[in-house]
Scaffold this motif. Structure first.
Motif, PDB file in Angstrom:
ATOM      1  N   ALA A  59     -36.868   1.696 -14.859  1.00  0.00           N
ATOM      2  CA  ALA A  59     -36.348   0.645 -13.986  1.00  0.00           C
ATOM      3  C   ALA A  59     -37.486  -0.211 -13.427  1.00  0.00           C
ATOM      4  CB  ALA A  59     -35.516   1.250 -12.857  1.00  0.00           C
ATOM      5  N   GLU A  60     -38.595   0.421 -13.048  1.00  0.00           N
ATOM      6  CA  GLU A  60     -39.739  -0.319 -12.513  1.00  0.00           C
ATOM      7  C   GLU A  60     -40.335  -1.255 -13.564  1.00  0.00           C
ATOM      8  OE1 GLU A  60     -41.403   2.750  -9.115  1.00  0.00           O
ATOM      9  OE2 GLU A  60     -42.053   3.042 -11.199  1.00  0.00           O
ATOM     10  N   ARG A  61     -40.424  -0.793 -14.786  1.00  0.00           N
ATOM     11  CA  ARG A  61     -40.985  -1.616 -15.863  1.00  0.00           C
ATOM     12  C   ARG A  61     -40.120  -2.865 -16.091  1.00  0.00           C
ATOM     13  NH1 ARG A  61     -41.818   2.269 -18.825  1.00  0.00           N
ATOM     14  NH2 ARG A  61     -39.833   2.384 -19.909  1.00  0.00           N
ATOM     15  N   VAL A  62     -38.816  -2.679 -16.143  1.00  0.00           N
ATOM     16  CA  VAL A  62     -37.905  -3.813 -16.345  1.00  0.00           C
ATOM     17  C   VAL A  62     -37.903  -4.717 -15.111  1.00  0.00           C
ATOM     18  CG1 VAL A  62     -35.501  -4.452 -16.750  1.00  0.00           C
ATOM     19  CG2 VAL A  62     -36.516  -2.573 -18.050  1.00  0.00           C
ATOM     20  N   ALA A  63     -37.974  -4.132 -13.931  1.00  0.00           N
ATOM     21  CA  ALA A  63     -38.013  -4.925 -12.693  1.00  0.00           C
ATOM     22  C   ALA A  63     -39.239  -5.835 -12.662  1.00  0.00           C
ATOM     23  CB  ALA A  63     -37.995  -4.005 -11.478  1.00  0.00           C
ATOM     24  N   ARG A  64     -40.389  -5.320 -13.073  1.00  0.00           N
ATOM     25  CA  ARG A  64     -41.611  -6.156 -13.110  1.00  0.00           C
ATOM     26  C   ARG A  64     -41.428  -7.326 -14.072  1.00  0.00           C
ATOM     27  NH1 ARG A  64     -44.134  -1.202 -12.772  1.00  0.00           N
ATOM     28  NH2 ARG A  64     -44.390  -1.066 -15.028  1.00  0.00           N
ATOM     29  N   ARG A  65     -40.886  -7.033 -15.232  1.00  0.00           N
ATOM     30  CA  ARG A  65     -40.716  -8.084 -16.251  1.00  0.00           C
ATOM     31  C   ARG A  65     -39.809  -9.207 -15.757  1.00  0.00           C
ATOM     32  NH1 ARG A  65     -37.699  -7.404 -22.047  1.00  0.00           N
ATOM     33  NH2 ARG A  65     -37.846  -9.594 -22.645  1.00  0.00           N
ATOM     34  N   TRP A  66     -38.710  -8.848 -15.086  1.00  0.00           N
ATOM     35  CA  TRP A  66     -37.716  -9.836 -14.688  1.00  0.00           C
ATOM     36  C   TRP A  66     -37.775 -10.188 -13.201  1.00  0.00           C
ATOM     37  CZ3 TRP A  66     -35.701 -12.590 -18.349  1.00  0.00           C
ATOM     38  CH2 TRP A  66     -35.610 -12.056 -19.631  1.00  0.00           C
ATOM     39  N   GLU A  67     -38.813  -9.720 -12.501  1.00  0.00           N
ATOM     40  CA  GLU A  67     -39.017 -10.040 -11.090  1.00  0.00           C
ATOM     41  C   GLU A  67     -37.821  -9.639 -10.230  1.00  0.00           C
ATOM     42  OE1 GLU A  67     -40.064 -14.188 -11.105  1.00  0.00           O
ATOM     43  OE2 GLU A  67     -41.964 -13.802 -12.100  1.00  0.00           O
ATOM     44  N   ILE A  68     -37.337  -8.421 -10.447  1.00  0.00           N
ATOM     45  CA  ILE A  68     -36.240  -7.871  -9.651  1.00  0.00           C
ATOM     46  C   ILE A  68     -36.875  -7.192  -8.440  1.00  0.00           C
ATOM     47  CG2 ILE A  68     -34.306  -6.247  -9.635  1.00  0.00           C
ATOM     48  CD1 ILE A  68     -34.196  -6.668 -12.733  1.00  0.00           C
ATOM     49  N   PRO A  69     -36.508  -7.592  -7.225  1.00  0.00           N
ATOM     50  CA  PRO A  69     -37.231  -7.139  -6.043  1.00  0.00           C
ATOM     51  C   PRO A  69     -37.053  -5.668  -5.645  1.00  0.00           C
ATOM     52  CG  PRO A  69     -35.399  -8.544  -5.412  1.00  0.00           C
ATOM     53  CD  PRO A  69     -35.493  -8.592  -6.906  1.00  0.00           C
ATOM     54  N   THR A  70     -35.913  -5.058  -5.974  1.00  0.00           N
ATOM     55  CA  THR A  70     -35.653  -3.699  -5.507  1.00  0.00           C
ATOM     56  C   THR A  70     -35.382  -2.765  -6.676  1.00  0.00           C
ATOM     57  OG1 THR A  70     -34.708  -4.563  -3.458  1.00  0.00           O
ATOM     58  CG2 THR A  70     -34.183  -2.281  -4.023  1.00  0.00           C
ATOM     59  N   VAL A  71     -36.069  -1.623  -6.668  1.00  0.00           N
ATOM     60  CA  VAL A  71     -35.833  -0.561  -7.650  1.00  0.00           C
ATOM     61  C   VAL A  71     -35.353   0.662  -6.881  1.00  0.00           C
ATOM     62  CG1 VAL A  71     -36.854   0.930  -9.412  1.00  0.00           C
ATOM     63  CG2 VAL A  71     -37.620  -1.447  -9.189  1.00  0.00           C
ATOM     64  N   HIS A  72     -34.165   1.132  -7.233  1.00  0.00           N
ATOM     65  CA  HIS A  72     -33.606   2.315  -6.579  1.00  0.00           C
ATOM     66  C   HIS A  72     -33.913   3.564  -7.399  1.00  0.00           C
ATOM     67  CE1 HIS A  72     -31.464   0.439  -3.282  1.00  0.00           C
ATOM     68  NE2 HIS A  72     -31.132  -0.537  -4.117  1.00  0.00           N
ATOM     69  N   ASP A  73     -33.990   4.693  -6.710  1.00  0.00           N
ATOM     70  CA  ASP A  73     -34.255   5.974  -7.361  1.00  0.00           C
ATOM     71  C   ASP A  73     -33.098   6.415  -8.244  1.00  0.00           C
ATOM     72  OD1 ASP A  73     -36.788   6.274  -6.212  1.00  0.00           O
ATOM     73  OD2 ASP A  73     -35.965   7.266  -4.447  1.00  0.00           O
ATOM     74  N   THR A  74     -31.872   6.106  -7.825  1.00  0.00           N
ATOM     75  CA  THR A  74     -30.688   6.541  -8.566  1.00  0.00           C
ATOM     76  C   THR A  74     -29.666   5.413  -8.656  1.00  0.00           C
ATOM     77  OG1 THR A  74     -29.450   7.298  -6.629  1.00  0.00           O
ATOM     78  CG2 THR A  74     -30.981   8.895  -7.657  1.00  0.00           C
ATOM     79  N   PRO A  75     -28.784   5.471  -9.654  1.00  0.00           N
ATOM     80  CA  PRO A  75     -27.692   4.496  -9.705  1.00  0.00           C
ATOM     81  C   PRO A  75     -26.804   4.541  -8.466  1.00  0.00           C
ATOM     82  CG  PRO A  75     -27.928   5.570 -11.826  1.00  0.00           C
ATOM     83  CD  PRO A  75     -28.823   6.306 -10.869  1.00  0.00           C
ATOM     84  N   GLU A  76     -26.583   5.732  -7.931  1.00  0.00           N
ATOM     85  CA  GLU A  76     -25.739   5.853  -6.732  1.00  0.00           C
ATOM     86  C   GLU A  76     -26.349   5.107  -5.548  1.00  0.00           C
ATOM     87  OE1 GLU A  76     -24.784   9.147  -9.509  1.00  0.00           O
ATOM     88  OE2 GLU A  76     -26.680   8.406  -8.701  1.00  0.00           O
ATOM     89  N   GLN A  77     -27.663   5.193  -5.386  1.00  0.00           N
ATOM     90  CA  GLN A  77     -28.326   4.456  -4.301  1.00  0.00           C
ATOM     91  C   GLN A  77     -28.167   2.953  -4.492  1.00  0.00           C
ATOM     92  OE1 GLN A  77     -32.347   5.919  -4.384  1.00  0.00           O
ATOM     93  NE2 GLN A  77     -31.881   7.637  -3.020  1.00  0.00           N
ATOM     94  N   LEU A  78     -28.273   2.489  -5.718  1.00  0.00           N
ATOM     95  CA  LEU A  78     -28.077   1.063  -5.981  1.00  0.00           C
ATOM     96  C   LEU A  78     -26.662   0.655  -5.617  1.00  0.00           C
ATOM     97  CD1 LEU A  78     -29.247  -1.175  -8.795  1.00  0.00           C
ATOM     98  CD2 LEU A  78     -26.805  -1.023  -8.370  1.00  0.00           C
ATOM     99  N   ILE A  79     -25.684   1.445  -6.030  1.00  0.00           N
ATOM    100  CA  ILE A  79     -24.288   1.132  -5.739  1.00  0.00           C
ATOM    101  C   ILE A  79     -24.042   1.080  -4.234  1.00  0.00           C
ATOM    102  CG2 ILE A  79     -21.933   2.076  -5.915  1.00  0.00           C
ATOM    103  CD1 ILE A  79     -22.803   3.046  -8.785  1.00  0.00           C
ATOM    104  N   GLU A  80     -24.732   1.900  -3.462  1.00  0.00           N
ATOM    105  CA  GLU A  80     -24.564   1.935  -2.007  1.00  0.00           C
ATOM    106  C   GLU A  80     -25.355   0.844  -1.282  1.00  0.00           C
ATOM    107  OE1 GLU A  80     -25.736   5.968  -1.212  1.00  0.00           O
ATOM    108  OE2 GLU A  80     -23.985   6.764  -2.274  1.00  0.00           O
ATOM    109  N   ASP A  81     -26.224   0.141  -1.992  1.00  0.00           N
ATOM    110  CA  ASP A  81     -27.059  -0.919  -1.409  1.00  0.00           C
ATOM    111  C   ASP A  81     -26.167  -2.092  -1.015  1.00  0.00           C
ATOM    112  OD1 ASP A  81     -28.722  -3.129  -0.955  1.00  0.00           O
ATOM    113  OD2 ASP A  81     -30.064  -2.649  -2.622  1.00  0.00           O
ATOM    114  N   LYS A  82     -26.080  -2.370   0.270  1.00  0.00           N
ATOM    115  CA  LYS A  82     -25.180  -3.416   0.764  1.00  0.00           C
ATOM    116  C   LYS A  82     -25.607  -4.831   0.367  1.00  0.00           C
ATOM    117  CE  LYS A  82     -22.961  -0.818   4.432  1.00  0.00           C
ATOM    118  NZ  LYS A  82     -22.577   0.183   3.511  1.00  0.00           N
ATOM    119  N   SER A  83     -26.816  -4.986  -0.158  1.00  0.00           N
ATOM    120  CA  SER A  83     -27.226  -6.310  -0.630  1.00  0.00           C
ATOM    121  C   SER A  83     -26.681  -6.601  -2.034  1.00  0.00           C
ATOM    122  CB  SER A  83     -28.753  -6.443  -0.626  1.00  0.00           C
ATOM    123  OG  SER A  83     -29.321  -5.699  -1.686  1.00  0.00           O
ATOM    124  N   VAL A  84     -26.134  -5.589  -2.696  1.00  0.00           N
ATOM    125  CA  VAL A  84     -25.572  -5.739  -4.039  1.00  0.00           C
ATOM    126  C   VAL A  84     -24.071  -5.992  -3.929  1.00  0.00           C
ATOM    127  CG1 VAL A  84     -25.103  -4.540  -6.213  1.00  0.00           C
ATOM    128  CG2 VAL A  84     -27.326  -4.278  -5.097  1.00  0.00           C
TER     129      VAL A  84
END
Length: 131
Positions: A59-84
């Protein structure tokens, strides 16, 4: 890039894009996400704000390439991220149903884009659709 709503690279979409406001969170960092979805989001001007995958390093490698600001440890954490607000789920079909159901419980999630195959059986896919 063309101006907001205008043709990009000489092409114009079939329908007018009504908004580019909704923030996308991507689950998965494999070829389809890294080479196709994220390229399309960038071209369309859709904001991708977070990514998670089976391994944080991917996820970090792809985030760097596409300038994605947040990398979550798990998919569940991403789903719970209120900015998403929109989940793009490109994960193996044995894992998608639980993640979809988790996303359906989040009030801040407005839409889920789940890749095929949606589940391991037609019965399970139909249940997910109905939920």
């Amino acid at each position: 890039m063309a101006s907001e709503g205008g043709p990009r690279n000489g092409f114009e979409s079939d329908v007018k894009v009504r908004t580019r406001e909704y923030r996308i969170g991507c689950v998965g960092a494999g070829m389809i996400m890294a080479e196709c979805h994220l390229a399309a989001y960038k071209e369309a001007g859709f904001p991708v704000v977070a990514i998670a995958s089976r391994t944080k390093a991917s996820a970090e490698r792809v985030a760097r390439r596409w300038e994605i600001p947040t990398v979550h440890d798990t998919p569940e954490q991403l789903i719970e991220d209120k900015s998403v607000e929109i989940i793009d789920l490109a994960f193996p079909p044995d894992q998608q149903p639980a993640l979809i159901r988790h996303a359906l419980k989040q009030q801040h999630i407005k839409a889920i884009l789940a890749q095929k195959p949606l589940a391991l059986s037609l019965d399970e896919a139909v249940k997910l659709r109905d939920e």
